[in-house]
Design a protein around this motif. Structure first.
Motif, PDB file in Angstrom:
ATOM      1  N   GLY A   1      46.588  28.389  13.947  1.00  0.00           N
ATOM      2  CA  GLY A   1      46.714  27.379  12.984  1.00  0.00           C
ATOM      3  C   GLY A   1      47.963  27.685  11.961  1.00  0.00           C
TER       4      GLY A   1
ATOM      5  N   GLN B   1      44.821  20.351   9.237  1.00  0.00           N
ATOM      6  CA  GLN B   1      43.886  21.193  10.029  1.00  0.00           C
ATOM      7  C   GLN B   1      42.619  20.868   9.867  1.00  0.00           C
TER       8      GLN B   1
ATOM      9  N   LYS C   1      40.193  17.821   5.924  1.00  0.00           N
ATOM     10  CA  LYS C   1      41.513  18.716   6.528  1.00  0.00           C
ATOM     11  C   LYS C   1      42.492  19.102   5.198  1.00  0.00           C
TER      12      LYS C   1
ATOM     13  N   LYS D   1      42.819  27.044  17.301  1.00  0.00           N
ATOM     14  CA  LYS D   1      42.698  25.741  17.453  1.00  0.00           C
ATOM     15  C   LYS D   1      42.571  25.374  18.699  1.00  0.00           C
TER      16      LYS D   1
ATOM     17  N   LEU E   1      43.367  22.744  21.494  1.00  0.00           N
ATOM     18  CA  LEU E   1      43.985  21.465  21.514  1.00  0.00           C
ATOM     19  C   LEU E   1      43.574  20.777  23.042  1.00  0.00           C
TER      20      LEU E   1
END
Length: 459
Positions: free
Chosen positions: A356, A362, A389, A452, A454
């Motif tokens: 991140g 995020q 976020k 994260k 993806l």
């Protein structure tokens, strides 16, 4: 007698059919069991890969000694053998190692099959999603001439040089790449991911796609997978297969990691690189310990030792280099295998992950607007019922990650259905359903190097 014989024959046929059906069902059930075992073996490898990336992120955050930093890459890059190891080979180990290995094998309860995984850097590739053009420049005429002042221009120049190198290296470019125009291909990719009707090369961007069978429209959003390139005008199967090893849609900040980049990607950074230049770059990297310590060291060697002053002209600003010396994004590929006497069952899981690093927009931990507003983040209602976020930290965050519009006048990011948000800070929190919009006394924070996920695919 004839009646008895006929009856026995019918019974025999029924029994044979019943036996055959039972055999088929048993075989199918056995295959399903093998498939399930292979899947969970592959999933185990993927989880270990995620653990290694998370450990790398934590080590990168806590280790401050610059001399140790280059060795941290070994946490994720070091290849590991298949697990569990072959029990027949344990006899070659020393007694303590053998006892430890046998204990691990017993605790895992893996009696059949094995798994292995490989982690590669997606940061070492060209990120196509960073061809998004800032909203303020979409009406301007776009040229691909250095020096590039925007990240999308650097990405475009690198991609164009990569395709030009394909043409230069081909033994028969006329037949291998008929009608290939690198700038036109880049315009087509930009048309695919940027909003609006107008093509960057002129005309309506959907005219070509509407003539296809069946007809479709340009996506006008970021690419979710590299495979989407097959739908873009001007990219046939051959060009797609040539591009695929060097492009990505998963890297987090759009910068290319020069320590892990392939020779082809390094050559694409500067069109005047010669084969000797690339060879000397590799030799120098090996001499200094296997990795460039920082971007400045890389640029200095190119401009002073190699004498490529034009490289400094193409990349004049140190703070805006489109390359870096660290990996922020990774692809984990795990394979579980169940081996039988005459065949093997394989399952493959691919996971794209990124660190991140404090990027905006995020996902945060809060699940309600009241716990999200304020300095912690904002409540994004574009994904019902909503998500918490983090605030965008830059124009790039706003446009590429948050899918918003950047306003340079007041330094805000405007997203559909959400009040303008100040770049780099909370500003005035937007009022959201179910919350007062006031800052909370216990704001939600996010791990600066949180992992994260993806992308996740299973096959």
């Amino acid at each position: 007698m004839i009646t008895v014989l006929v009856a026995l024959m019918i019974i025999a046929i029924v029994l044979l059919e019943f036996q055959y059906q039972s055999f088929v069902e048993r075989k199918l059930a056995y295959n399903d069991l093998n498939q399930l075992q292979a899947y969970y073996l592959a999933k185990s490898g993927a989880r270990i890969g995620l653990l290694r990336v998370a450990l790398f992120a934590r080590a990168k955050k806590t280790v401050t000694d610059k001399s140790i930093q280059p060795f941290l890459d070994m946490v994720w890059s070091l290849p590991l053998p298949a697990f569990p190891p072959d029990a027949n080979k344990l006899g070659k180990l020393l007694k303590d190692d053998k006892d430890a290995a046998q204990k691990v094998l017993k605790e895992t309860n893996i009696t059949e099959g094995k798994f292995t995984h490989v982690i590669s850097s997606e940061s070492s590739k060209i990120n196509l999603n960073y061809l998004v053009v800032p909203s303020a420049k979409r009406e301007e005429r776009i040229t691909f001439q250095p020096p590039a002042t925007e990240l999308y221009q650097n990405v475009a120049l690198t991609l164009i040089t990569l395709m030009q190198n394909f043409l230069r290296d081909s033994d028969d470019p006329y037949n291998e790449f008929p009608n290939l125009n690198p700038e036109e291909v880049v315009f087509n990719i930009m048309d695919w991911i940027n909003p609006g009707q107008q093509s960057f090369a002129g005309g309506n961007k959907d005219a070509f796609y509407q003539q296809q069978v069946p007809p479709y429209l340009a996506k006008r959003n970021r690419l979710y997978s590299v495979e989407e390139l097959r739908m873009v005008k001007g990219i046939d199967d051959h060009l797609y297969n040539k591009l695929k090893p060097y492009v990505t849609v998963y890297s987090f900040d759009g910068k290319i990691n020069i320590n892990n980049a392939t020779t082809e990607v390094l050559r694409a950074l500067y069109k005047d690189f010669t084969d000797d230049d690339i060879k000397r770059l590799g030799e120098e990297k090996s001499r200094i310990g296997g990795s460039w310590a920082n971007e400045g060291q890389f640029v200095t060697f190119i401009t002073q030792t190699l004498g490529r002053s034009g490289f400094q002209t193409q990349y004049p600003t140190a703070g805006s280099y489109p390359f870096t010396v660290a990996s922020q994004s990774f692809m984990i590929e795990s394979m579980g295998v169940i081996t039988r006497s005459k065949s093997s069952i394989q399952k493959i899981i691919r996971v794209g992950v990124a660190l991140g690093s404090g990027k905006g927009c995020q996902l945060l931990a809060a699940t309600e607007p009241v716990g999200c507003n304020g300095q912690a983040g904002f409540w994004d209602t574009r994904v019902p019922p909503g998500q918490c976020k983090s605030f965008p930290k830059s124009q790039s965050d706003c446009e590429n990650i948050c899918a918003g519009g950047f306003n340079a006048t007041n330094n805000t990011c405007t997203m559909n259905g959400i009040a303008p948000i100040t770049i780099g800070g909370a500003g005035t929190p937007p009022t959201t359903p179910g919350g007062s919009g006031a800052p909370t006394s216990n704001p939600v924070t996010v791990e600066p190097n949180a992992v994260k996920i993806l992308f996740w695919s299973e096959s």
